[in-house]
Design a protein around this motif. Sequence first.
Motif, short mmCIF file in Angstrom:
data_model
loop_
_atom_site.label_atom_id
_atom_site.label_comp_id
_atom_site.label_asym_id
_atom_site.label_seq_id
_atom_site.Cartn_x
_atom_site.Cartn_y
_atom_site.Cartn_z
N GLN A 45 17.08 -31.56 -45.37
CA GLN A 45 17.96 -31.83 -46.50
C GLN A 45 19.37 -31.29 -46.26
O GLN A 45 19.99 -30.75 -47.15
CB GLN A 45 17.35 -31.23 -47.77
CG GLN A 45 16.10 -31.94 -48.24
CD GLN A 45 16.39 -33.33 -48.76
OE1 GLN A 45 17.23 -33.52 -49.62
NE2 GLN A 45 15.68 -34.33 -48.23
N THR A 55 5.44 -35.12 -49.55
CA THR A 55 6.82 -35.57 -49.71
C THR A 55 6.94 -36.83 -50.59
O THR A 55 8.05 -37.23 -50.92
CB THR A 55 7.48 -35.85 -48.35
OG1 THR A 55 6.80 -36.92 -47.69
CG2 THR A 55 7.48 -34.61 -47.46
N LEU A 92 7.49 -39.23 -53.40
CA LEU A 92 8.13 -39.19 -54.72
C LEU A 92 7.44 -40.18 -55.66
O LEU A 92 7.10 -39.85 -56.78
CB LEU A 92 9.61 -39.57 -54.60
CG LEU A 92 10.48 -38.65 -53.74
CD1 LEU A 92 11.81 -39.30 -53.42
CD2 LEU A 92 10.68 -37.33 -54.46
N ARG A 134 14.27 -33.60 -56.24
CA ARG A 134 13.09 -34.48 -56.08
C ARG A 134 12.72 -35.12 -57.42
O ARG A 134 12.48 -36.32 -57.50
CB ARG A 134 11.87 -33.67 -55.62
CG ARG A 134 11.85 -33.23 -54.22
CD ARG A 134 10.63 -32.38 -53.97
NE ARG A 134 9.44 -33.21 -54.06
CZ ARG A 134 8.47 -33.21 -53.18
NH1 ARG A 134 8.49 -32.39 -52.15
NH2 ARG A 134 7.44 -33.99 -53.31
N GLU A 135 12.66 -34.28 -58.44
CA GLU A 135 12.29 -34.77 -59.77
C GLU A 135 13.31 -35.79 -60.28
O GLU A 135 12.94 -36.82 -60.85
CB GLU A 135 12.18 -33.60 -60.74
CG GLU A 135 11.72 -34.00 -62.13
CD GLU A 135 11.56 -32.81 -63.06
OE1 GLU A 135 11.73 -33.02 -64.27
OE2 GLU A 135 11.28 -31.68 -62.59
N PRO A 152 10.99 -25.61 -52.07
CA PRO A 152 11.04 -25.53 -53.54
C PRO A 152 12.45 -25.62 -54.11
O PRO A 152 12.63 -26.04 -55.24
CB PRO A 152 10.41 -24.17 -53.85
CG PRO A 152 9.65 -23.78 -52.64
CD PRO A 152 10.31 -24.46 -51.47
N GLN A 153 13.45 -25.25 -53.33
CA GLN A 153 14.83 -25.33 -53.81
C GLN A 153 15.27 -26.77 -54.05
O GLN A 153 16.28 -27.02 -54.69
CB GLN A 153 15.79 -24.62 -52.84
CG GLN A 153 15.97 -25.30 -51.50
CD GLN A 153 14.93 -24.91 -50.46
OE1 GLN A 153 13.81 -24.54 -50.77
NE2 GLN A 153 15.32 -25.01 -49.19
N HIS A 154 14.48 -27.72 -53.58
CA HIS A 154 14.80 -29.14 -53.76
C HIS A 154 14.00 -29.78 -54.88
O HIS A 154 14.12 -30.99 -55.10
CB HIS A 154 14.58 -29.89 -52.44
CG HIS A 154 15.39 -29.35 -51.33
ND1 HIS A 154 14.84 -28.60 -50.31
CD2 HIS A 154 16.72 -29.40 -51.08
CE1 HIS A 154 15.79 -28.23 -49.48
NE2 HIS A 154 16.94 -28.70 -49.92
N ASP A 155 13.20 -29.00 -55.58
CA ASP A 155 12.32 -29.56 -56.61
C ASP A 155 13.08 -30.31 -57.70
O ASP A 155 12.66 -31.39 -58.14
CB ASP A 155 11.44 -28.48 -57.24
CG ASP A 155 10.32 -28.04 -56.31
OD1 ASP A 155 10.10 -28.67 -55.27
OD2 ASP A 155 9.66 -27.02 -56.64
N ARG A 156 14.20 -29.78 -58.16
CA ARG A 156 14.96 -30.44 -59.22
C ARG A 156 15.52 -31.78 -58.74
O ARG A 156 15.51 -32.78 -59.47
CB ARG A 156 16.09 -29.54 -59.73
CG ARG A 156 15.58 -28.39 -60.57
CD ARG A 156 16.70 -27.52 -61.16
NE ARG A 156 17.70 -28.28 -61.87
CZ ARG A 156 19.01 -28.24 -61.64
NH1 ARG A 156 19.51 -27.46 -60.70
NH2 ARG A 156 19.85 -28.97 -62.34
#
Length: 159
Positions: free
Chosen positions: A36, A20, A22, A145-146, A139-143
């Motif tokens: 989330q 997790t 960042l 997170r980035e 994975p739906q939160h990857d954008r």
Amino acid sequence: MTGDWRKDRIGTALRGENPTVLRRLGAGFAVIGDVQFLPGYSVLLADDPTVERLSDLPRDRRLAFLSDMDHLGEAVERACRRFDGAFRRVNLEILGNTDGFLHAHVWPRFEWEPSDLVRLPVWLYPRARWSDAQYALGPQHDRLREAIGDELDDLRSDA
């Protein structure tokens, strides 16, 4: 996401094993939250697992932790504003009632939240929100997170 990292969040972050994380910041680790239901929820973990409260830190480390909390809050705000036009604000909290190590919660708040909850502390959300698989970090939160990580990098370079 499963595994032992949840039992030792700070130790696994120090060893590079906490999925997790960042970014590593001056006095801790910026991590995205396990849940989330408010997209962008993040936590600042102190980088010493023996520190239980802010007052345990020497003044310079205390100020560094608070500065990191400020940076993470601003990064979440910037990223969430970009991703969701209904973004309202960020709530910052140092509680420590459940986990015995120093950490700060960064909660984005949105206009689309239920009217009976939008003005209340996040902790009053129904318990089901905290354990519902649809709100689990994935994975739906990857954008997002980035985006938060990129904002942290931008804030660091502006300092």
